[in-house]
Design a protein around this motif. Structure first.
Motif, mmCIF file in Angstrom:
data_model
loop_
_atom_site.group_PDB
_atom_site.id
_atom_site.type_symbol
_atom_site.label_atom_id
_atom_site.label_comp_id
_atom_site.label_asym_id
_atom_site.label_seq_id
_atom_site.Cartn_x
_atom_site.Cartn_y
_atom_site.Cartn_z
ATOM 1 N N MET A 13 0.300 10.405 -3.398
ATOM 2 C CA MET A 13 -0.450 10.764 -2.183
ATOM 3 C C MET A 13 0.470 10.882 -0.988
ATOM 4 S SD MET A 13 -4.041 8.905 -2.282
ATOM 5 C CE MET A 13 -3.385 7.305 -2.617
ATOM 6 N N ASN B 36 0.720 4.251 -2.678
ATOM 7 C CA ASN B 36 0.503 5.646 -2.273
ATOM 8 C C ASN B 36 1.603 6.556 -2.808
ATOM 9 O OD1 ASN B 36 -1.780 4.928 -0.897
ATOM 10 N ND2 ASN B 36 -0.740 4.716 1.077
ATOM 11 N N ASP C 281 -6.505 -0.353 -5.307
ATOM 12 C CA ASP C 281 -6.109 -0.882 -3.996
ATOM 13 C C ASP C 281 -7.136 -1.914 -3.573
ATOM 14 O OD1 ASP C 281 -5.214 -1.344 -1.487
ATOM 15 O OD2 ASP C 281 -5.109 0.762 -0.879
ATOM 16 N N GLU C 282 -6.765 -3.201 -3.661
ATOM 17 C CA GLU C 282 -7.680 -4.292 -3.309
ATOM 18 C C GLU C 282 -9.052 -4.082 -3.955
ATOM 19 O OE1 GLU C 282 -6.879 -6.973 -1.715
ATOM 20 O OE2 GLU C 282 -5.284 -6.526 -0.272
ATOM 21 N N ALA D 280 -13.637 -6.278 -1.190
ATOM 22 C CA ALA D 280 -14.920 -6.259 -0.489
ATOM 23 C C ALA D 280 -15.999 -6.992 -1.277
ATOM 24 C CB ALA D 280 -15.347 -4.816 -0.242
ATOM 25 N N PHE E 198 -10.757 2.291 -5.203
ATOM 26 C CA PHE E 198 -10.535 1.964 -3.797
ATOM 27 C C PHE E 198 -11.182 0.637 -3.419
ATOM 28 C CE2 PHE E 198 -11.143 6.495 -4.450
ATOM 29 C CZ PHE E 198 -10.012 7.062 -3.880
ATOM 30 N N GLN E 199 -10.692 0.072 -2.323
ATOM 31 C CA GLN E 199 -11.298 -1.184 -1.860
ATOM 32 C C GLN E 199 -12.775 -0.995 -1.529
ATOM 33 O OE1 GLN E 199 -9.341 -2.889 1.554
ATOM 34 N NE2 GLN E 199 -10.698 -4.669 1.580
ATOM 35 N N PHE E 200 -13.099 0.120 -0.912
ATOM 36 C CA PHE E 200 -14.499 0.362 -0.516
ATOM 37 C C PHE E 200 -15.170 1.383 -1.424
ATOM 38 C CE2 PHE E 200 -12.385 -1.069 3.415
ATOM 39 C CZ PHE E 200 -13.020 -2.284 3.540
ATOM 40 N N TYR E 201 -14.762 1.424 -2.659
ATOM 41 C CA TYR E 201 -15.371 2.204 -3.756
ATOM 42 C C TYR E 201 -15.304 3.713 -3.565
ATOM 43 C CZ TYR E 201 -17.818 -2.155 -2.631
ATOM 44 O OH TYR E 201 -18.103 -3.395 -2.178
ATOM 45 N N ASN E 202 -15.622 4.167 -2.332
ATOM 46 C CA ASN E 202 -15.589 5.615 -2.049
ATOM 47 C C ASN E 202 -16.356 6.464 -3.052
ATOM 48 O OD1 ASN E 202 -13.683 4.437 -0.350
ATOM 49 N ND2 ASN E 202 -12.608 6.393 -0.135
ATOM 50 N N SER F 39 0.837 -1.210 0.000
ATOM 51 C CA SER F 39 0.000 0.000 0.000
ATOM 52 C C SER F 39 0.866 1.253 0.000
ATOM 53 C CB SER F 39 -0.906 0.020 1.225
ATOM 54 O OG SER F 39 -1.905 -0.937 1.065
ATOM 55 N N PHE G 149 -7.966 6.402 -9.533
ATOM 56 C CA PHE G 149 -7.919 5.538 -8.347
ATOM 57 C C PHE G 149 -9.167 4.674 -8.244
ATOM 58 C CE2 PHE G 149 -4.824 8.629 -6.919
ATOM 59 C CZ PHE G 149 -3.924 7.855 -6.209
ATOM 60 N N ARG H 77 -15.559 6.066 -13.056
ATOM 61 C CA ARG H 77 -15.190 7.392 -12.571
ATOM 62 C C ARG H 77 -13.690 7.628 -12.741
ATOM 63 N NH1 ARG H 77 -16.021 8.886 -6.298
ATOM 64 N NH2 ARG H 77 -14.461 7.247 -6.080
#
Lengths: 225, 788
Positions: A48, A43, A155-156, A160, A83-87, A39, A81, A143
């Motif tokens: 980031m 980053n 990232d992963e 989920a 994300f693992q949890f979509y965001n 990770s 990007f 997106r």
């Protein structure tokens, strides 16, 4: 490059003397257990975070020379990007989530086309809360792509999701990489995903342990975990 | 310490800034409660103690002249407990330092001190010696204003003779807590005072052997005041009765009592507003706390804590906030109360104004603060009761957004970018919270508006009354009616530009059961020094016949143009007249009736007389004219317009500046508290969303706009009803504040709204910027890992 986190009395060496070249249009999977530094690596590559030592280059630009604003602009212009949890933004519909990203891009893609690309053209007007996890992740991919990024950092992305949904998402990612030529970096602890990649990177204790090239990357549907 | 309590303290520490903001709002509420009520109780107690100890009379009955023998008859009236006769006259006082004579009221008291009604509180000096010839006790305020002391001489024009009196004592009387001379609207100790002289001396000076012209009486507790007054008037009419006045109508008492009532009202309304807003903000904070601690609460419940125990834990937090707010508020309030009392001391003089922290008031402050805090926490407690242990362990389902009503307006919606859409949908989802923020901002705006309006009202009042209506430089009053030649005398004084005749006739106007004692001011047609204006400041001509009166007077008498009113002249021939109300004028000060001077003099059978003059003077010669006027024994008083303006602005204006600054500061704190909490909670809820956007390449500034945009939009939405509310409050206050002495002009300048808006926006923005600053240190890496 190296990255050391200063946690008061303890210093955590998250990344140690790591050297890596990523080619244009490449699909790279970074594997490793928790705490292996994958990770941190993502980053740093995504602008980031900054390395404690060493330099990072994106084409001819030295990322490590950029200030916070410069890094923001780098992310905005070149990086997508996932994300693992979509965001996703819960207050925006699927289409609006994609469109939002295009508002800050100089040369964006058509949001609707991107949703079609991930197979969600039909659900454009749904809010995130009305979508399944896999669908949300595909919106997140649309997106990320809508800005027309050169690099897609994930990232992963299936962390989920259940197996079959995960396969759909990976299939979309691989398709994007091939059809649009977007460089793809996926970090995961799921070794099976490595079979999709052109190159697989194994990490452990903050170092690259092994780099392996796949002569014949598999399709998402062919892999199993 | 129990572990739950330790958790409570740590929660409090984490939310310290938000808690501090709420504590401040509560503190403002409690402080205003403590300030106003402490001052109110101190004044009220002082008033009661003063009236009690110095035997404030219940009834005043003035007359032209009556024999002392009449007192026995009056004393026999049912309900009269005690009665005293005295001699009272308006006099002119000649002070070398003052340009124009200042006026005073001489009142006789027994030459040997005994306990009397309206007894004197002698501050310095002593009572009279012997018969008290040429000795005087003066009002302490007057002595202080002029640096006079016991032993000094004072020249007083009594009964057309100049007398040099020696000051033997300085005193105060319960009759004159609020000391107002004739024609004054606010106390001016420099130009009006009360002088007490010994009875034998008064009798000889005024030729009042065995006679009196004023009766003061104490009544039995169960006496019916109206009946007693009627009996007094009956018995005294042959002696030129001017009509008896009950204590509630006595000028000083009426003013003090009215002010106390208003103070008491303010002591309830303002604190409740602040505490209610604080309770709402606390509600939002607690609601958020319970939601973020859902799993913790579920775990506690799973361990076997009862709902009641968990609820009590959260209630404790609210109580703690209430207690903190009360502590700050009580300290602040006790301090401010001293200041407020100081301001009242400028107007009201009590010999023993005791001020100390009032235990009952402080306890009340703590209690209401806790009550409102607990009310603010009730919503959270209800939410706790709804969390089942098993359900709570699961993460709360993701926030569900819906399309807002606005989206039906498709074309409009389509031109909006993502940011406005996010803002609008978020507001629509958190309606209650948005409503609370809007309400808080609206109330703060209205408070500031009200305060600024009241301040600007003073300016409007001064500008209109002294800039437009009263055009003279000086108003001269003669001791008695004079022929027209008196006016020529004044006109010929060097420096005098113009002098216009004035005839003031005290009357009682009667319309059915409504009566009002006032004066009819006789002016000449074509006069230029007293502008008679209507509501839109247009000139209204003086009617040839009949009466003209100020709107307030017509209202008090229930009269409309064309109605007939009966008038009893209170002096001279005591004629009874029937007059028609011809026209109405608008004035902010006093209640007057006007008539044509020639006509008025005929009504009182004294054709052609005048008893005053309005004078304009060459500015450079004001001194000379003043000195010349002083030499004329016929002149009872001279009032300078510039003086009236200065003293009005000094006393009323400066007082307002101090108190109103505090109110505005409090309202700004309210704005800050409301906006800060709204912004913090908004940030906490959307941290992940905003972080994701940062990762996607949105700059800090772009993300800040989202947060700022939402909160400032709420602020703007609060401003509109706030301004409307402010105007409404102003109207209510203008109505409630109307007295026969003052009318508060209901004129709302755009500038009032403008500055209110600026105050609210500045403090709202400040609160938001403090929160937005936190976006810079948002941990982007963390955002990627967090579960939604």
């Amino acid at each position: 490059m190296s990255k050391t986190y200063d946690m008061g009395e303890v210093q955590v060496r998250a990344l140690v003397d790591t050297d890596l070249d990523v080619g244009h249009g490449e699909a790279l999977v970074i594997l490793g257990p928790s705490g292996s530094g994958k990770s941190t690596l993502l980053n740093l590559l995504g602008g980031m975070d900054r390395p404690t030592e060493g330099k990072i280059w994106f084409r001819d630009d030295e990322l490590t020379q950029l200030d916070t604003r410069g890094l923001t602009l780098f992310r905005r212009r070149h990086v997508g990007f996932v994300f693992q949890f979509y965001n996703l933004i819960p207050s925006l519909t699927a289409l609006e989530n994609v469109a939002m990203a295009t508002e800050i891009a100089p040369n964006p893609r058509d949001p609707r086309e991107m949703l079609d690309l991930v197979g969600l053209g039909e659900r454009a007007d749904h809010f995130p809360a009305q979508l399944s996890g896999g669908e949300q992740q595909r919106v997140a991919i649309a997106r990320a792509l809508a800005k027309r990024p050169e690099v897609l950092l994930c990232d992963e992305p299936t962390g989920a999701l259940d197996y079959s949904t995960g396969v759909v998402v990976l299939d979309v990612l691989r398709g994007v990489n091939r059809q649009l030529g977007t460089t793809l970096l996926i970090i995961t602890h799921n070794a099976a995903i490595g079979e999709l990649a052109d190159r697989v990177l194994h990490m452990g204790s903050g170092r690259i342990v092994e780099i392996r090239s796949n002569e014949h990357p598999k399709e998402a549907a062919e892999i199993a975990w | 310490m129990r572990m739950l309590d330790r958790k409570l303290l740590r929660n409090l520490a984490t939310m310290r800034m938000q808690v501090a903001a709420i504590v401040l709002v509560i503190a403002c509420g409690v402080a205003s409660y403590v300030t106003v009520l402490t001052a109110y109780r101190a004044l009220k107690q002082s008033q009661e103690a003063y009236y009690g100890r110095y035997r404030m009379a219940d009834l005043w009955a003035p007359a032209k002249r009556m024999p002392r023998a009449l007192l026995h008859k009056l004393e026999a009236i049912e309900g009269v407990r005690r009665l005293e006769g005295r001699i009272a006259f308006d006099v002119a006082i000649d002070l070398p330092v003052l340009l124009q004579p200042c006026s005073g009221r001489v009142i006789s008291v027994p030459h040997r001190h005994r306990q009397i009604l309206n007894d004197l509180h002698v501050v310095r000096g002593r009572w009279f010696t012997g018969q008290g010839t040429r000795e005087v006790i003066v009002d302490e305020r007057f002595a202080d204003a002029h640096g006079l002391d016991v032993g000094d001489r004072l020249r007083v024009i009594m009964n057309n003779k100049k007398e040099a009196l020696t000051i033997v004592g300085l005193a105060l009387s319960p009759e004159f807590v609020y000391l107002l001379g004739g024609g004054q609207v606010i106390p001016d100790a420099k130009h009006f005072t009360v002088l007490w002289v010994a009875e034998p001396f008064a009798e000889s000076v005024f030729d009042f052997d065995d006679a009196t012209n004023e009766v003061v009486a104490a009544l039995d507790r169960e006496a019916v005041v109206e009946d007693v007054i009627a009996r007094f008037d009956d018995l005294m009419t042959p002696y030129g009765a001017l009509g008896a006045i009950a204590r509630e109508d006595q000028l000083s008492n009426r003013f003090v009592t009215r002010q106390l009532k208003r103070l008491e009202g303010a002591g309830q309304m303002v604190p409740i507003t602040f505490l209610a807003v604080a309770a709402f903000v606390l509600h939002v904070l607690m609601d958020r706390l319970v939601r973020t601690q859902r799993t913790q609460i579920a775990v506690l419940r799973a361990f076997g804590y009862t709902t009641g125990e968990v609820a009590r834990h959260f209630l404790k937090l609210a109580v703690l906030v209430g207690v903190l707010g009360a502590a700050v508020g009580c300290a602040l309030g006790a301090w401010l109360a001293g200041g407020l009392l100081g301001i009242y001391k400028q107007f009201f003089t009590f010999p023993m104004l005791e001020f100390g922290a009032d235990g009952t008031v402080l306890a009340g402050g703590v209690l209401v603060s806790i009550v409102f805090s607990v009310l603010g926490a009730l919503g959270a407690v209800r939410a706790i009761a709804r969390i089942a242990p098993a359900e709570g362990m699961r993460a709360e389902s993701p926030p569900t957004y819906r399309r807002t009503l606005l989206e039906r307006l498709r074309p409009l919606w389509h031109i909006l970018g993502s940011a406005p859409r996010m803002i609008l949908r978020h507001m629509a989802r958190t309606k209650l919270r948005a409503a609370i923020t809007i309400t808080g901002v609206a109330l703060a705006t209205s408070l500031i508006m009200l305060t600024l309006w009241a301040r600007s009202g003073t300016d409007v009042l001064v500008n209109t009354q002294y800039g437009l209506i009263e055009r003279q430089d000086m108003q001269v009053r003669f001791h008695d009616d004079r022929p027209r030649s008196a006016l020529y005398e004044i006109q010929h004084i060097p420096g005098v530009r113009t002098a216009e005749a004035l005839l003031t006739v005290p009357v009682e106007l009667v319309n059915g059961w409504r009566t009002r004692r006032t004066a009819i001011m006789g002016l000449e047609q074509g006069q230029a020094l007293r502008a008679l204006l209507d509501r839109d400041l247009r000139h209204v001509g003086l009617p040839e016949d009949g009466l003209m009166m100020s709107r307030k007077l017509a209202e008090l008498l229930g009269l409309e143009v064309g109605d007939w009113v009966r008038a009893r002249v209170l002096t001279g021939g005591r004629q009874r007249l029937r007059l028609r109300l011809e026209r109405i004028v608008d004035e902010y000060l006093g209640v007057f009736a006007y008539a044509d001077l020639g006509r008025l003099s005929r009504w009182i059978d004294e054709e052609g007389v005048l008893n005053g003059a309005l004078v304009t003077v060459d500015r450079r010669q004001i001194e000379t004219v003043g000195r010349t006027l002083k030499e004329l024994p016929a002149i009872a008083s001279v009032t300078l317009r510039s003086h009236a303006i200065a003293s009005f602005e000094e006393t009323v204006g400066e007082t307002q500046d101090v108190t109103y600054s505090v109110w505005i500061l409090f309202a700004c704190i309210m704005t800050f508290g409301v906006m800060y909490n709204a912004a913090r909670i908004s940030l906490a809820e959307r941290q992940r969303e905003l972080g994701s956007m940062r990762v996607l390449g949105f700059t800090t500034r772009e993300v800040s706009v989202l947060l700022l945009g939402e909160n400032m939009l709420l602020a703007v939405l609060g401003l509109v009803p706030g301004i409307a509310l402010g105007i409404w409050f102003a109207w209510l206050l203008a109505k409630a504040g109307e007295t026969d002495l003052f009318r508060w002009p209901f004129v709302v300048h755009p500038a009032t709204a403008f500055w209110s808006v600026i105050c609210v926006l500045v403090f709202g923005l400040l609160a938001n910027l403090l929160v937005v600053r936190r976006l810079r240190s948002l941990d982007l890496v963390q955002v990627l890992k967090e579960r939604g």
